[in-house]
Every structure is written in C-alpha cells, then in structure tokens.
Design a protein around this motif. Structure first.
Motif, PDB file in Angstrom:
ATOM      1  N   LEU A   1       0.833  -1.203   0.000  1.00 17.85           N
ATOM      2  CA  LEU A   1       0.000   0.000   0.000  1.00 17.85           C
ATOM      3  C   LEU A   1       0.869   1.255   0.000  1.00 17.85           C
ATOM      4  CD1 LEU A   1      -2.820   1.281   0.186  1.00 17.85           C
ATOM      5  CD2 LEU A   1      -2.676   1.059   2.676  1.00 17.85           C
ATOM      6  N   LYS A   2       1.944   1.238   0.790  1.00 21.03           N
ATOM      7  CA  LYS A   2       2.851   2.392   0.850  1.00 21.03           C
ATOM      8  C   LYS A   2       3.482   2.650  -0.515  1.00 21.03           C
ATOM      9  CE  LYS A   2       7.082   2.102   2.349  1.00 21.03           C
ATOM     10  NZ  LYS A   2       8.291   1.936   3.186  1.00 21.03           N
ATOM     11  N   GLY A   3       3.932   1.585  -1.157  1.00 18.44           N
ATOM     12  CA  GLY A   3       4.562   1.729  -2.461  1.00 18.44           C
ATOM     13  C   GLY A   3       3.600   2.286  -3.503  1.00 18.44           C
ATOM     14  N   MET A   4       2.367   1.784  -3.513  1.00 25.49           N
ATOM     15  CA  MET A   4       1.371   2.269  -4.478  1.00 25.49           C
ATOM     16  C   MET A   4       1.052   3.740  -4.234  1.00 25.49           C
ATOM     17  SD  MET A   4      -1.398  -0.799  -5.053  1.00 25.49           S
ATOM     18  CE  MET A   4      -2.134  -0.533  -3.450  1.00 25.49           C
ATOM     19  N   ALA A   5       0.891   4.107  -2.945  1.00 21.83           N
ATOM     20  CA  ALA A   5       0.545   5.493  -2.614  1.00 21.83           C
ATOM     21  C   ALA A   5       1.656   6.451  -3.025  1.00 21.83           C
ATOM     22  CB  ALA A   5       0.261   5.610  -1.113  1.00 21.83           C
TER      23      ALA A   5
END
Length: 682
Positions: A48-52
């Motif tokens: 999720l962090k990477g996508m955001a």
C-alpha cells in the motif's frame, strides 16, 4: 497524478489491502505470538505504501510508513502486539481508509494525522502511545474556534477564482472561516444532516466551497467529516454553536482564514504542481525503459478481469429494454398464430433467458463485501461497552445483487449494535446467570428459493414480552384489548414502531426501537421483510428476507377493471377463487376463512380508486399474499398469468404513491403498476 489512468486500479487494490490489514489485525489480537500474521499485515502495508508513493499521495504513504515501522518491530521481536499497541494501529488504518475514501470521491487524500503519527513514533521509541500530563499541558479543546491550524495551513485548496472572492471579502470587512464538521459515526441519514448544516450556514453567510463537493456530500460519498468555507460577518463562535444545534453533529472546528495564509497555500500549490509534473516525467521515462513482461503460458493467464460497475449497469439497462421487446414479440406471435414466427420467438426467449441469468450473475456480489467491516466494528463497540463479544460470520459467500448490497450495510450495522448494546449482558451479569463471560453474536446469510435470508442471532438477555406490551400500551401504540390477543411475533414486531423504545436509559450506541423503524423501512423498500423471535434470558434472532435481485422480477399479472397490476411472486402464497357467500364481516373488515385461518380482504379497486364499472359476479378472484407470518387476500377481477417484467422507477415526482413500488411496460405497450404488497399488510 490524481487523474492518472491507473487511479481505478489503485483504489481497488488499496481497498483490498486495507481489508486484509483489518482482518489480519483482528487475528493478530487473538494470536499475538503468530508472526506469520504479522508478516501478512506488513506485506499489505508495504504494498500500500509503495502504491501510494507512486501515485503521489504522500500523506497516505507517510502514515503507512510509520505504521510499517511499528509492524516491523513486532515482526523482529522488539515489540509485543498488545491491545494498547493494536488500538493505535487500528486508528491509523481508520485514517488510511478515510484517505482512500477521499481520493475515491475526487479529493487529494490529505488528512490531519499528526496525533496518530505521534502515537506511532512514541511506540517506536518504546514509550506509551498515550500522552503524559506534562506533554498535554495545553490540549486542543473540542469545538474550538482557532485562527491557526495545527499545521499552520488550510486543509482545503482554492482555485484562482475562489481566492479572488476571499480576498475581496477581506477588503470589504467580512471574515472567512474554514469549518470542519464531524458527524456521529452512527448517523444513518448523513445527507440530511449535511443539508441541515448547509441551511444553518446559508443563514449567516455565503458558502464558497465544500470538500467533498456538494454532489458527493448529497450522495453520502464521504466518511464522517467534511469541510466548508464560508464568508460571514458573524463571529466564528456563533457559527459553531448554531451548527452544534443540528442533531448527530459531534464536533465543529471553525478556523479563521486570513490573507497571509491564502498566499502561503498559493505558493505551496504551485510548488506541488511542479513536483507532480516532474514525477510524471520520471515515471514515464522509467516505464519506457522497463523490460517487457515475459509471455505467460496458457495455464498461467489470469482468468478474471476488472469491469467498472457502471458498464454492468449500462448492460443491464440494455437487456431490460430487450426483455420489454421480447414480451412484445411474444404478444404479436400469439396474435398472428404463425408457426415459423412462434418457433423463432420461442428460441429467442430461451436464449434471452440464458443471457438474463448470465447478466444477473455478473451483478451478484457476495455479502462478504458488507460483512467484512463488522468484526472491526464489534471489537471497538465491545471495548466501549466493556463487554466480551464473539462475532461468528456464516455464509459470507452468499450472493446478492449489488444494488441490494449497497443498501443493507447501515441497517445491519444498527441491528448488530442493537444486539450488542441491549442483547449481550456484561461479563459480571453473564457469570451471575451461569453463562460464559463472552457473549456470542452470529451473523448468518443463506439462500432459500428466490430469496436470501440474513439472520443476526445473539445469546443475550432476549426481549421482555411484558415490558414491550406495557410500553406499547402506555405510548398508545396498541390498546389493552388488542395486546391480549397478540402472539409473541406480533409483540416483538412492535419494536419497529416509530420512536418506540424499551431502553431504560438512552445510550449513544443504540436504543432498541429507536431507529428500528428506519431499519425496517430500508429493508421493505428493497422488497424485504424483517421478523423477530426471542426467548427471555436466552437471546434474540432478527431475520431479514431479501429478494435476489431488484431489476427483473417474476410477477403475477392481474386485472382490475380496465387496468393491469403486477404482484411480485415472492409475496404470493397462492391464488384462489371464492364464492361471495363465504365472505364475512369482522370489525368493519371483510374476511374469509381460508384453510382454517381468518384472512382479511383488500379490494384493489378501492385502494387505487380504479374507475369504471364491472358486472357483478358470483365469485371473487383472490391473490393470497404474505408479509412475515401475516397474510391478506387481494381481491381482483381476473388473473392473467405469470410474467418476467422489468422494474422501472416512477421517477422523482411520484415518490410517495401508496402501495406502488414501480411500473413496467407490457408486451402490448400498456403500462402496469407494480403493487408494493408490504404496504397493504399492517
């Protein structure tokens, strides 16, 4: 970056990862030493962090990074997964969900998360996540009117026109405020509360902007908070107090805006635009240089695709038109009696029937989509009430039309809150009664015929029949004579009367009866029926019967004078023809003795004031309908037969027509009204 073509994929995958985090955190709380669960949570958070970060949602990525640090400490045995630590992680997940919801509604995903970030950082340092007295010498007061935001900048971004309006208002001596309004998380009619707040604000000034937009607020596409910018000559404190008079508003913060803050935001906005353009260029270059993916073999190909739900709605609307034309062709073929035409129409009917089943199945979704959010809610609620509750979910794979899925979430939340608040006893009381300290609530879904049943069962205190009757009599809901003749099911049904409550004190969680009328109305608007069974001291069961779909339904067509009406088959017990001599009068009501049961009669010609006269006949045609365990006989002139029909809305101008739920177009082009049988049975 927000308008990127990858936004839909980002939103879908973010929601999946957040749901996975929620589910696994609940499992981790039950098994804090199981590091495999921590690994699952960490992987979801890391993705999720990477996508955001890739999409440019820095606030979301930053908060996920802080949460990831705490999870990493648990994974490496540097921190225990205590309830206190998980409470903070759950709070962080709530904020992440709010950010994703804001992005889905067209927002920028920004949110003030300074408090939860501070708590996560204190956990990283080995400190208690809760501030000490020394650290909180000057706490921010609830409902305060401040002139400076905690981060000293506005939460809303203004375009050039809006900034010009604000600057001109300052020059003319007006004040401008950014007002943050928080709704009660249990509020069921959020759009109505927003409308009331806007009405209050329009009395004291002029609204410049709202976040989310007015359209999204009206469609309830927001969490619990929304922002409004207003120009007014009224003091901010008075604005706050006026808004707080609206029910179900829990918090109001009015932040005064000045010119210097506007200029600062303008500069920051220009800088952000530059950075985003640079990021887009870098991302595009990286994509060009990326190695093309290797071709997968046939066995490795993904067998599913993501389809926008709006496309399915369009497909369904087109098929509904096809069903109407199919009915018209069947009518023409019947009139012409041409063998070749009949064979062709029969074949087309079979094929369109198969197509109908496929399209309806495409629109079906598992109730798991709704049920997934309940374990987390039950955890929070049981902590608030100091109760121990074990939620068991059965049949989450049961499928319903997405139109119905979208509507049942809030009423189910209310019924669950009701069971936990008023059904399940405290651990001390359960020990006294010889019950396990932990109460059990079972949420179950299953198919039966053309219906889906959802049941909420608890092993709590049950419903006191005499207490309900006593309250109903004192409120004038029923008379003492009527109360004596009522069976248990009828008595428990009184809980759904408007404003009825057996609670000895009002709680902020639920009131047994307060709001249950809204719950019943919501389910009945979907063609559903709600029933209650209970045994004092043993527990209660709330059962909801729902149709599989609302778009294309099976009906019995009937004729009343020169008009035709459609009665849903799901409401019909059977049809019958009775002699007029078998009809009796009881309490000014026409009734018949049908299979040993007294059945009241409803004359549709009188209910709908159908014009015209018909020659009196010796027999009546009846359609016996039911609503739960109650039955009634609809008196019609003749029965036409069973048909598949397309349910069409009557439109915005005919929303309150008694006992009519919609209309359909028949094969001969005539319009038939669809009878809402639930409204005809009291």
């Amino acid at each position: 970056m927000i308008n990127s073509e990858y936004l839909d994929v980002f939103l879908d995958e973010s929601q999946e990862h957040l749901q996975a985090i929620n589910d696994n955190l609940l499992k981790l709380e039950q098994a804090p030493d199981d590091l495999s669960i921590v690994g699952e949570v960490f992987r979801s958070a890391h993705t999720l962090k990477g996508m955001a970060a890739t999409m440019g949602f820095e606030d979301l990525a930053h908060l996920t990074h802080n949460m990831e640090n705490v999870l990493d400490m648990i994974r490496n045995h540097k921190l225990n997964a205590t309830s206190e630590v998980l409470d903070v992680v759950f709070t962080a997940v709530d904020d992440l969900e709010s950010m994703v919801t804001d992005i889905a509604g067209g927002g920028n995903g920004k949110r003030d998360v300074s408090e939860v970030v501070a708590q996560l950082e204190r956990i990283e340092k080995g400190e208690s996540p809760v501030k000490t007295v020394e650290e909180s010498t000057q706490p921010l007061q609830e409902n305060e009117v401040s002139s400076v935001h905690p981060e000293d900048h506005l939460q809303e971004d203004y375009d050039e026109f809006e900034r010009t309006v604000l600057e001109q208002s300052f020059e003319q001596g007006f004040n401008a405020y950014q007002v943050k309004v928080s709704l009660d998380e249990r509020a069921m009619l959020k759009a109505a509360r927003v409308f009331m707040v806007f009405e209050v604000l329009e009395q004291v000034g002029e609204i410049i902007k709202s976040t989310p937009s007015a359209e999204h607020l009206e469609e309830e596409k927001f969490d619990q908070d929304f922002l409004v910018t207003i120009i007014s000559n009224v003091d901010g404190e008075e604005i706050k107090q006026r808004i707080l008079k609206v029910s179900e508003i829990t918090n109001v913060i009015a932040q005064k805006i000045d010119v210097s803050m506007l200029k600062k935001v303008e500069a920051e906005t220009q800088e952000v635009v530059k950075v985003e353009k640079k990021n887009e260029t870098v991302a595009a270059n990286k994509q060009d240089k990326a190695t093309p993916p290797q071709k997968k073999s046939g066995n490795e190909l993904n067998k599913t695709i993501r389809v926008n739900i709006e496309r399915l709605d369009v497909l369904m609307n087109l098929f509904e038109e096809l069903v109407i034309d199919r009915g018209r062709l069947e009518q023409i073929a019947s009139d012409l009696q041409n063998n070749e035409l009949n064979e062709t129409v029969e074949r087309m009917s079979r094929i369109s029937g198969d197509l109908q089943e496929i399209i309806l199945n495409m629109r079906m979704m598992p109730v798991e989509q709704v049920f997934n959010r309940f374990p987390r809610m039950v955890r929070s609620l049981s902590k608030d009430l100091n109760k121990k509750v074990n939620l068991q979910i059965l049949g989450a794979e049961t499928e319903l039309d997405r139109t119905i899925i979208d509507e049942i979430g809030d009423p189910l939340v209310h019924l669950l809150r009701n069971s936990i608040d008023h059904g399940i006893e405290t651990p001390e009381r359960r020990r006294e009664l010889g019950k396990p300290e932990e109460g059990t609530v079972i949420l179950k879904a299953y198919h039966s015929g053309n219906n889906v049943y959802i049941e909420i069962e608890d092993d709590g205190a049950g419903i006191d029949r005499e207490k309900v009757l006593k309250k109903a009599i004192s409120n004038g809901v029923v008379s003492e004579e009527e109360a004596e003749k009522m069976n248990d099911s009828q008595v428990f049904g009184l809980l759904f009367a408007s404003g009825f409550s057996t609670a000895e004190k009002i709680t902020d969680v639920s009131g047994r009866g307060v709001g249950l009328d809204v719950v019943r109305a919501t389910f009945e608007s979907l063609g559903g029926v709600v029933t209650v069974n209970s045994e004092l001291g043993k527990g209660s069961v709330f059962s909801i019967q729902l149709p599989l779909t609302l778009s294309i339904i099976d009906v019995m067509l009937v004729e009343v004078r020169e008009e035709k009406y459609a009665i849903p088959l799901s409401s019909i017990v059977e049809t019958a023809i009775v002699n007029k001599k078998e009809i009796y009068s009881a309490h000014n009501q026409k009734v018949i003795d049908f299979r040993g049961k007294v059945v009241p009669l409803v004359f549709l010609k009188d209910i709908f004031s159908v014009p015209g006269e018909r020659e009196e006949e010796e027999f009546y045609s009846l359609v016996i309908i039911h609503k739960g365990d109650k039955v009634a006989g609809l008196v019609v002139d003749s029965l036409i037969g069973q048909h598949d029909i397309v349910l069409k809305s009557l439109g915005n101008y005919l929303t309150n027509v008694f006992a009519i739920s919609g209309a359909t177009i028949l094969g001969n082009g005539q319009v038939a009204l669809i009878v809402d049988t639930n409204a005809l049975i009291k």
